[in-house]
Design a protein around this motif. Structure first.
Motif, PDB file in Angstrom:
ATOM      1  N   ALA A 263      -2.842   3.510   0.898  1.00  0.00           N
ATOM      2  CA  ALA A 263      -3.588   3.225  -0.323  1.00  0.00           C
ATOM      3  C   ALA A 263      -4.836   4.089  -0.425  1.00  0.00           C
ATOM      4  O   ALA A 263      -5.229   4.512  -1.524  1.00  0.00           O
ATOM      5  CB  ALA A 263      -3.971   1.743  -0.371  1.00  0.00           C
TER       6      ALA A 263
ATOM      7  N   GLN B 241     -10.471  -0.830   4.795  1.00  0.00           N
ATOM      8  CA  GLN B 241     -10.004  -0.298   6.075  1.00  0.00           C
ATOM      9  C   GLN B 241     -11.117  -0.325   7.117  1.00  0.00           C
ATOM     10  O   GLN B 241     -10.881  -0.633   8.288  1.00  0.00           O
ATOM     11  CB  GLN B 241      -9.474   1.125   5.889  1.00  0.00           C
ATOM     12  CG  GLN B 241      -8.714   1.655   7.093  1.00  0.00           C
ATOM     13  CD  GLN B 241      -8.314   3.106   6.937  1.00  0.00           C
ATOM     14  OE1 GLN B 241      -9.087   3.930   6.452  1.00  0.00           O
ATOM     15  NE2 GLN B 241      -7.099   3.439   7.352  1.00  0.00           N
TER      16      GLN B 241
ATOM     17  N   CYS C 237       0.825  -1.212   0.000  1.00  0.00           N
ATOM     18  CA  CYS C 237       0.000   0.000   0.000  1.00  0.00           C
ATOM     19  C   CYS C 237       0.858   1.261   0.000  1.00  0.00           C
ATOM     20  O   CYS C 237       0.530   2.230  -0.682  1.00  0.00           O
ATOM     21  CB  CYS C 237      -0.942  -0.004   1.208  1.00  0.00           C
ATOM     22  SG  CYS C 237      -2.275  -1.226   1.088  1.00  0.00           S
TER      23      CYS C 237
ATOM     24  N   TYR D 112      -3.566  -0.079   5.288  1.00  0.00           N
ATOM     25  CA  TYR D 112      -4.454   0.389   4.212  1.00  0.00           C
ATOM     26  C   TYR D 112      -4.418   1.910   4.038  1.00  0.00           C
ATOM     27  O   TYR D 112      -4.743   2.409   2.958  1.00  0.00           O
ATOM     28  CB  TYR D 112      -5.889  -0.052   4.491  1.00  0.00           C
ATOM     29  CG  TYR D 112      -6.215  -1.425   3.985  1.00  0.00           C
ATOM     30  CD1 TYR D 112      -6.196  -1.717   2.624  1.00  0.00           C
ATOM     31  CD2 TYR D 112      -6.550  -2.449   4.866  1.00  0.00           C
ATOM     32  CE1 TYR D 112      -6.488  -2.980   2.153  1.00  0.00           C
ATOM     33  CE2 TYR D 112      -6.848  -3.727   4.408  1.00  0.00           C
ATOM     34  CZ  TYR D 112      -6.810  -3.987   3.052  1.00  0.00           C
ATOM     35  OH  TYR D 112      -7.094  -5.236   2.586  1.00  0.00           O
TER      36      TYR D 112
ATOM     37  N   PHE E  76     -10.423   0.537  -1.200  1.00  0.00           N
ATOM     38  CA  PHE E  76      -9.453   0.548  -0.101  1.00  0.00           C
ATOM     39  C   PHE E  76     -10.052   1.125   1.184  1.00  0.00           C
ATOM     40  O   PHE E  76      -9.759   0.629   2.283  1.00  0.00           O
ATOM     41  CB  PHE E  76      -8.213   1.344  -0.505  1.00  0.00           C
ATOM     42  CG  PHE E  76      -7.315   0.619  -1.460  1.00  0.00           C
ATOM     43  CD1 PHE E  76      -6.803  -0.627  -1.144  1.00  0.00           C
ATOM     44  CD2 PHE E  76      -6.983   1.181  -2.691  1.00  0.00           C
ATOM     45  CE1 PHE E  76      -5.983  -1.313  -2.028  1.00  0.00           C
ATOM     46  CE2 PHE E  76      -6.163   0.508  -3.577  1.00  0.00           C
ATOM     47  CZ  PHE E  76      -5.658  -0.745  -3.249  1.00  0.00           C
TER      48      PHE E  76
END
Length: 341
Positions: free
Chosen positions: A159, A186, A111, A156, A182
């Motif tokens: 990203a 998360q 990420c 995450y 993404f």
């Protein structure tokens, strides 16, 4: 054409391979059948044990448990993790079905590498940056203590921010799609609202910066278009995670964090009319000096496991001297600033 495509993809394939090898070597004991005794995970297993026994007997999780405090809603501890159809399963693809905690470090590397590419950073520098982000001293500490969801949420976060950058770079379709994916990962996989909040805060500051820049360039229309795409993607992610976030939001209002609990006395110094007091909420936040532990483990404070750096470590000794000098400088500058104000 295929040769040209392979040439462009080669640095990225090497990056993934490097992240995979480093993650496996770093967490090699896992492949030898060893397992970390994570204190927070052990405590969770104890709290969720009653609910899991109920699930085995009746086929579904209960809504109340007596294993925590004086009893509390069980859906905040153990519940059906996902709906039958959801995009949470993409998490296994992103982590290549790797075992824990290899998958944590690999995810954070990939990420952050994605963020480096979106920022236009050279792929080889991006590889080093991603390794630095994933293996800074704070992340192994999260694994050791059992803060698994916090590590995944931090993994995450780059990203999510990179996807927003794509949107503001006028790649509306890909940016919006990746942001929805993404951000939903998360939320769904971690439910770690603290890190999600910090991610949203970073996205807000990034948006303000783009607004100011495009206002100067007289391109506000592009920014507002991107902002609409980002909001739409965010709503999709929130909708995908509603199964977990909505009950949690409802429950929080009746706790000391929500400021509406009747189970504590009004003399409790940890409470305020709006929830927790500031001192209590920030009690475990990093101090100025403690920030140096991101680069040098155990350079400040320590845990219950004793020192991991030998007394004769010249490097640690020099690092501690540099930390003390830097902290004093920061304090002096801060004091001067207050006097000026």
């Amino acid at each position: 054409m295929n040769s040209s495509l392979l040439k462009r993809a080669l640095p990225h394939l090497i990056a993934v391979l490097v992240f995979l090898v480093v993650s496996i070597v770093y967490c090699k004991p896992v492949l030898q059948g060893k397992e970390l005794l994570q204190s927070d995970v052990i405590q969770y297993e104890g709290m969720a044990h009653q609910s899991k026994e109920f699930k085995e007997k009746h086929g579904y999780f209960p809504l109340w448990t007596e294993s925590a405090f004086s009893g509390m809603p069980a859906y905040t501890i153990a519940m059906k993790p996902k709906p039958d159809i959801n995009i949470g399963y993409l998490h296994y693809i992103f982590t290549l079905w790797l075992p824990k905690p290899i998958n944590f470090f690999f995810l954070a590397c990939v990420c952050f590498y994605f963020l480096a590419l979106v920022l236009g950073i050279n792929p080889w520098i991006g590889i080093l940056s991603a390794l630095a982000y994933s293996y800074c001293s704070y992340d192994p500490e999260l694994v050791a203590s059992g803060h698994d969801t916090k590590f995944i949420a931090l993994g995450y976060a780059p990203a999510v921010i990179a996807s927003l950058l794509l949107v503001y770079q006028r790649k509306y379709v890909w940016g919006g799609l990746l942001l929805a994916i993404f951000f939903s990962q998360q939320l769904i996989i971690t439910q770690h609202i603290q890190i999600v909040f910090y991610t949203i805060l970073s996205m807000g500051l990034l948006t303000i910066a783009y607004l100011i820049y495009n206002w100067q360039q007289k391109k506000l229309k592009e920014t507002f278009t991107g902002l609409l795409v980002a909001v739409a993607a965010g709503l999709v992610a929130l909708g995908a995670s509603a199964l977990s976030t909505m009950p949690l939001n409802e429950y929080a209002k009746d706790t000391m964090r929500g400021g509406r609990t009747e189970l504590t006395r009004s003399t409790n110094k940890n409470e305020s009319n709006d929830g927790l007091s500031k001192d209590y909420a920030f009690r475990w936040s990093y101090g100025i000096g403690e920030t140096f532990t991101l680069a040098v483990p155990n350079s400040y404070g320590g845990g219950n496991n004793g020192k991991e750096i030998g007394e004769n470590s010249k490097f640690a000794e020099k690092a501690m001297e540099a930390r003390a000098s830097a902290v004093n400088t920061l304090r002096i500058n801060s004091s001067r600033f207050r006097h000026c104000v």
